[in-house]
Scaffold this active site. Sequence first.
Site, PDB file in Angstrom:
ATOM      1  N   GLY A 122      73.071 -22.706  72.080  1.00  0.00           N
ATOM      2  CA  GLY A 122      71.888 -22.598  72.918  1.00  0.00           C
ATOM      3  C   GLY A 122      72.680 -22.370  74.373  1.00  0.00           C
ATOM      4  O   GLY A 122      71.840 -22.668  75.529  1.00  0.00           O
ATOM      5  N   SER A 201      77.599 -20.393  68.395  1.00  0.00           N
ATOM      6  CA  SER A 201      77.498 -19.924  69.665  1.00  0.00           C
ATOM      7  C   SER A 201      78.286 -21.113  70.730  1.00  0.00           C
ATOM      8  O   SER A 201      79.303 -21.331  70.543  1.00  0.00           O
ATOM      9  CB  SER A 201      76.070 -19.807  70.183  1.00  0.00           C
ATOM     10  OG  SER A 201      75.925 -19.173  71.436  1.00  0.00           O
TER      11      SER A 201
END
Length: 552
Positions: A122, A201
């Site tokens: 995120g 990520s």
Amino acid sequence: MWRWTFVLYVSMTASAHVSRVVQLPQGPVRGYRDPGGDIFTFYGIPYAAAPTGVNKFKAPLPPPTWQETLEAIDKGIICPQADFAPIVPKEKLMQEDCLIANIFQPDTKKNNLPVFIIIHGGGFQIGYGNWLTGENLMRTKDMIVVTFNYRLGKHGFLCLGTKDIPGNAGMKDQVALLRWVKHNIAAFGGNPSDVTVGGYSSGGASTDLLVLSKSSRGLFHKAIPESGYGIGAFSVQPNPLKIAKTFAKRLNFTNTDDIYALENFYKSASLELLMMDAVVTEVDNSYFFSPCVENDVDDESFLIEDPISIIKSGSYEKVPMLVGFSNMEGLNRIDLFEKWKNGMNENFANYLPPDLIFKDKREKEEVAKVIKQFYFNDRPVSNDNILSYINYFSDIFFTTPILLSIKMHLENGHDQIYLYEYSFADKNVALIPHTNVRGAEHCAQSMAVFDGTGLIQPDESNITLEYKEVKRTMRELWSNFITTGKPVSEGSPFPSWPAVRANFTPYMSLGQTLELKSALLERRVRFWSDIYDKYYHTPVPPPKLRISYDEL
């Protein structure tokens, strides 16, 4: 017929309410059998306490204790963050006291099971522990899976270098979680000496930084950073004080040159104010509030050297690593193509990554011209070369930092890194605009391994048989690594997968089939290696202060 329907309903209801109590030093916790029938879930266990008020940017505090049995059910608790609905559903309970762990335990009497900790992504700005989970991965082999929340955005990554805002609160939350697992996971049947940390990520970047940090040494034994790495442009703030000043001005605070006034502003600001402005689409592709190099102001510092210096020194634990990315990571910027293509033609220099530094504007524009020529030749950015646009953003965000990091790891004695590129794109995936091409988007391999809601990825009952088979293969590879330290174990039907050596060889191409290949993106990495050798901006800590705000 009604009788069997009633019996089935009663059976399912009874199964859903089968519980198990685990005794922890904090107090007893009760988890419940998953509707799938072979997993017990323990949601919302506090692994630490988030400090509040003027102390909200400090390291986490010890977790609470209790006498009555804690009902470990999912209350939807997430850490404060900007409103990115529907990515972050409205029904989630956003609260400051958000440092909770979720334990997924197989229904078995076995002990000393391998443990896999998933760090959510995120961009360090949004997300929560159960964004993606690992129930189907667990069913591949007996293991325990842990997900958790950590502080985000300014709340987790504001870095002033002062006693009260030293930086990296969100990373210190992650270390606190690792310590909690070490001391408590045996009660769930887990082996504290066989822990794998992985993430996607920014969770991948976090994983890599945990490998390098002295504060997490000895708390895990294998690592799986997916589509994220510790030297990426978004992974470590180039200049945290400059960033803190920029955002204070956006929040209408003007006295930014007085560090103590700046500190007091942030300490006094409400979390609602701090979360108003979360930028993840700056043209230079920075995420602003991410981990930082800290001043060594106390014993809780997470990162006091820049990641490249740590790798080159070799002074970190060289745990086995499973590392890679998808073949079109840059699809994470495809929604901005129509908006950005004209800007890239007008001034490509504005779109260079923030970890490059130049002596003047002219030099920056000259380098930008060279980079644009490499990707787009002498043509403007347009619909006709949208794949080059994707390659550019793939490289500045993910592929180049990951591969250059691996090169440095190898040069400094790390010989247990397994490299891959994931390329499967299901026929249900939309074609890239202006092409007849499909690609594996950012973190596509994570979507193949983990479970998630329909907001994040399709329900597995609605995917093709080809994708189901790819998921089965990916979960087998990941579970092999979690349990043995190698993605392909002896006697496996999969092709042999040796650790990577020089020139990014070998690596495993993970598509509809598995194929061992050589020289992953060698030309593109060689190009960027020359750029970074000349213009790389080493992340700097905030200026050291003689006294802290509290000592005035």
